[in-house]
Structures are given as structure tokens and as C-alpha cells.
Design an enzyme around this catalytic site. Structure first.
Site, short mmCIF file in Angstrom:
data_model
loop_
_atom_site.label_atom_id
_atom_site.label_comp_id
_atom_site.label_asym_id
_atom_site.label_seq_id
_atom_site.Cartn_x
_atom_site.Cartn_y
_atom_site.Cartn_z
N ASP A 104 0.83 -1.20 0.00
CA ASP A 104 0.00 0.00 0.00
C ASP A 104 0.87 1.26 0.00
O ASP A 104 1.77 1.40 -0.82
CB ASP A 104 -0.95 -0.05 1.20
CG ASP A 104 -2.00 1.03 1.19
OD1 ASP A 104 -2.93 0.92 0.37
OD2 ASP A 104 -1.89 1.99 1.97
N GLY A 266 -8.73 -9.69 1.46
CA GLY A 266 -8.78 -8.40 0.80
C GLY A 266 -7.49 -7.62 0.96
O GLY A 266 -6.42 -8.19 1.18
N HIS A 267 -7.61 -6.30 0.89
CA HIS A 267 -6.45 -5.42 0.94
C HIS A 267 -5.70 -5.54 2.27
O HIS A 267 -4.47 -5.59 2.30
CB HIS A 267 -6.92 -3.98 0.73
CG HIS A 267 -5.83 -2.99 0.58
ND1 HIS A 267 -4.98 -2.96 -0.50
CD2 HIS A 267 -5.42 -1.97 1.40
CE1 HIS A 267 -4.12 -1.97 -0.36
NE2 HIS A 267 -4.36 -1.36 0.78
N GLU A 268 -6.44 -5.60 3.37
CA GLU A 268 -5.83 -5.70 4.70
C GLU A 268 -5.71 -7.18 5.09
O GLU A 268 -6.33 -7.67 6.03
CB GLU A 268 -6.68 -4.94 5.72
CG GLU A 268 -6.82 -3.46 5.43
CD GLU A 268 -5.58 -2.66 5.83
OE1 GLU A 268 -4.68 -3.25 6.45
OE2 GLU A 268 -5.54 -1.45 5.52
#
Length: 301
Positions: A104, A266-268
Site C-alpha cells: 500500500d 482483501g487489501h488488509e
């Protein structure tokens, strides 16, 4: 006898900043620099620091503008300056070479460090970190338009994400309902508590503005991959709503020593798969470094 490596929570004064960081593991072990993303802090690594410290010296700082790191009012929030601050931390801790965590908003910082001194990089651990155009889908078009022409009109077209709901969406936005119970709500509540301090939202927007400079460096990063071929471990949550899954194929085209794992997350992803990721990171460090005397890790480069 139990072999438990507990994280220690420290601060250090460097160049006018009071940098907060978490650290675990032996000082003579290979170093792993865990660089967090938006909107969190080193807290996001809380579940992987201990297991990873069995084979590495783990350092996880709070970047300027995040967590408990304190910066002067005149600090220039750009990824170049943030990378310089993190680089100063590694030098103060006596870390010359390390594995870099690419994730990120931590990705621009990691690649600033890698491009500045490629010889310092032992390997890359990539977790939903983007550095190719393939990863930036249609939702990034308003951002690109603003970076190219930062007018009030273009800013008004940006998605409104610097609020509590935006923090929650970082974790569970676009996630299948069956996976949402895996996410503890403390994470986005803590993120918003830190960001909603006076001036916090403005700081985050200034950091976002600097991301356009990072996107412009994508060709340099691709050239770095092809020329230096750092060993890489890629861990990806397939339901990431920010970066397209085509990004992993872009890494695949450029890196010869690349191990990839795609998870139902997901992203996290460290919120849902910390045990799996910690085990893979641990083995990656061991595989790159090779076994040393009496089972310790030693450089084999």
C-alpha cells in the site's frame, strides 16, 4: 523450553522527529523492515512480528503522519521525505541490509529505499503493494486527473475517503459477507482515532498528493526489478478493491525469483491471514539467507 520473541515498543529521536517503532528478534539476525500502509501503523503487524522474529530482526516503524510517530509542524509530507526518515531510523539502528515489506502506501517508501541503494535489499515481501499501471484500475482515473492538474474542480471529483466510513472500507469494503466476521472492528476505530486528531486529515491528503510522484516512477521500478532481480515473496488478497489482481502478473513478468500466494482475503490481509503470512515470510527469509551455524540464519548472497 518456549522460544518466544516478544515485540518491544520504542521511540527514537532522529532529525527532529520522534519515531515510534516495534522491534523483535536478535540484532545479528537478517533484518526485515515492515513498512505499513494507509491508514494504519506498525500496529497492523502485531500478529506477525513474533513469529517472524524467530529467524529475523524485525523492525516495524510508524511512518511520519501515522500512529505514534511525532513530527515537527514544518515536516514536508512526501514519500521521498518519509523514506529519508525511515532510512535514518535504519542507520541509527545499525541496519545496513534488509528485507523490505512492500504494501500500500508503504510501497513508495520501500521502493525509494530500494532504488537509492539496491545493494541494501536482501529481498522483497510484497503484500498488496502496487508499482505497475496494470494494478491501477478505472477507479484511479480521477486521482490521476487530479495529480496531473490539481485544481479545486478536479479535487471535487475525488472519492470522499478521509472519514470514518473510509477507514472501515479499507478493511471490509468489497469483501464477501462470509469473510467480514474475520475483521476485528478495533482496527478501523483506532485508525480513525489517530487520523481525526487536529490536522490529521489534511496531512493524509498531502501524503496522497505525493502518490502521483510515485506512480511516475513505475518505469524506474520495473527497470530495477529487471536489472537487480531481488528475491521476492508475493502475498495477495484477491478481493482487494484498490489494486487490480493483474498487478501480480506484472511482477511475474519482471522477477525471476518470485514466489506467489493468492489468498481469499482483501487489501488488509494481515487482519485475516496473519498465521499463514508469518509462516511464509519466515520460510522466505530462511530460503534466501540459507542455514547458518547451529540452525541460525546467515547470509548466502
Amino acid at each position: 523450553m518456549l522460544d518466544v520473541h516478544k515485540a518491544k515498543h520504542r521511540t527514537i529521536d532522529i532529525d527532529g522527529l520522534t519515531l515510534f517503532y516495534r522491534e523483535a528478534g536478535r540484532e545479528d539476525a537478517p533484518a526485515v523492515l515492515l513498512i505499513h500502509g494507509f491508514p494504519s501503523s506498525s500496529y497492523s503487524f502485531r500478529n506477525v512480528i513474533g513469529p517472524l522474529a524467530e529467524v529475523a530482526r524485525v523492525v516495524a516503524p510508524d511512518m511520519p503522519g501515522f500512529g505514534f510517530t511525532q513530527v515537527p509542524d514544518d515536516y514536508g509530507y512526501s514519500f521521498a521525505n518519509m523514506a529519508a526518515s525511515i532510512d535514518a531510523l535504519t542507520r541509527a539502528l545499525g541496519i545496513d541490509r534488509c528485507f523490505l515489506y512492500v504494501y500500500d502506501f508503504g510501497a513508495p517508501v520501500a521502493y525509494h529505499l530500494a532504488l537509492a541503494r539496491p545493494e541494501r535489499v536482501l529481498g522483497l515481501i510484497i503484500q498488496n503493494g502496487n508499482c505497475h499501471e496494470e494494478g491501477l484500475g478505472a477507479q484511479w482515473e480521477p486521482n490521476k486527473a487530479y495529480w496531473a492538474d490539481p485544481t479545486p474542480e478536479n479535487r471535487a471529483k475525488l472519492q470522499d475517503w478521509l472519514n470514518f466510513e473510509g477507514m472501515r472500507n479499507e478493511y471490509v469494503g468489497g469483501i464477501p459477507e462470509r469473510l467480514k466476521p474475520l475483521f476485528a472492528p478495533e482496527s478501523w476505530h483506532l485508525d480513525w482515532a489517530r487520523m481525526s486528531r487536529p490536522g490529521g486529515v489534511d496531512i493524509q491528503f498531502r501524503i496522497f498528493e505525493s502518490y502521483g510522484d510515485y506512480v511516475a516512477r513505475f518505469p524506474e521500478i520495473s527497470a530495477y526489478h529487471r536489472e537487480h532481480q531481488p528475491p521476492a515473496l508475493l502475498l495477495w488478497g484477491r478481493h482487494d478493491v484498490y489494486y487490480e489482481i493483474e498487478e501480480i502478473l506484472a511482477y511475474h513478468r519482471e522477477l525471476e525469483r518470485l514466489e506467489m500466494h493468492v489468498f481469499d482475503s482483501g487489501h488488509e490481509m494481515l487482519e485475516t491471514h496473519p498465521q499463514e503470512c508469518a509462516a511464509l515470510m519466515r520460510e522466505f527469509v530462511l530460503n534466501v539467507m540459507g542455514p547458518g551455524p547451529e540452525g541460525s540464519s546467515a547470509e548466502k548472497l
